[in-house]
Write an enzyme that holds these catalytic residues in place. Sequence first.
Site, short mmCIF file in Angstrom:
data_model
loop_
_atom_site.label_atom_id
_atom_site.label_comp_id
_atom_site.label_asym_id
_atom_site.label_seq_id
_atom_site.Cartn_x
_atom_site.Cartn_y
_atom_site.Cartn_z
N ARG A 174 39.94 -30.72 -10.74
CA ARG A 174 40.48 -30.27 -9.68
C ARG A 174 40.26 -31.14 -8.36
NH1 ARG A 174 42.81 -27.83 -12.79
NH2 ARG A 174 43.28 -25.62 -12.92
N GLU A 203 49.15 -31.42 -4.11
CA GLU A 203 49.86 -31.66 -5.01
C GLU A 203 51.20 -31.22 -4.74
OE1 GLU A 203 48.03 -30.83 -8.84
OE2 GLU A 203 46.43 -32.13 -8.37
N HIS A 222 48.93 -35.06 -12.28
CA HIS A 222 48.41 -33.91 -12.79
C HIS A 222 49.28 -33.66 -14.32
CE1 HIS A 222 46.16 -29.79 -11.86
NE2 HIS A 222 46.30 -30.02 -13.26
#
Length: 257
Positions: A174, A203, A222
């Site tokens: 994370r 993000e 991601h």
Amino acid sequence: DLNDYPRLKAIHLLSTGYDELDLEALKSRKIRLFNAKATSSVAIAELVIGQILNMNYNLTVYHKLQDQKIWRRYFTSIELHDSKALILGAGAIGQAIAKRLKALGVTLTGYRRRDIKTPHFSEVYTDISMVKKIVGNFDYVIVALPLSKETKDLIDYSWFKKMSPHALFINIARGEIIVEDDLTKALDEKLIRGAILDVTRKEPLPIDSPLWDQPNVRLTPHVSFYSNRFLDNILKLLITNLENYKNNLPLETEIKL
């Protein structure tokens, strides 16, 4: 809003992380929580290996030269064999990464909160302060920790200052675990060799982030959890867990609240 679901008994996530949920609210309602632990561990591990090899053998540079039809060689390749890696978070994902690195001749050290048998590692620490003291011994520092109150902003400038200047820093966990400004500062000051990031604090990564322009950073948006087997793996786990739930059998992916 959990109040909209008064009869809710359980939640099954399609992800490993569960940091966005109000765990205290679930606990007070006695709602059971299950995650998709290990369903993406192979995909994440293979992306980590791919990105390390990409950095070590200048593959991105060569791909850009190919686009320009330029034949140029760089004699700067770095072998993985006989190197040392530290994996912060020696759970299912960390073990999958360790298994593959070990096969390539890397010596593995891990960190996890519980003192339990952990395959593929030569040693595993349970004291994060001890790990910080030895972080300078490693060529690769890989973050695979869950996000929690204890891990938020864990890796700051003091960590990067202790790392080897030859170290490659990798985060597939994370973004909030890393103090991003401190990572940028460490890269600018050449405290580390570079960084591989599949996650960032915000993000999508803001267009004005200095990470975009760092020559020794490799970014993916991601996506490390995804592969062609993602849906099959998730469905297999869901079916197994539903059967076990119905028959009051233990569920391996239940989060203890």
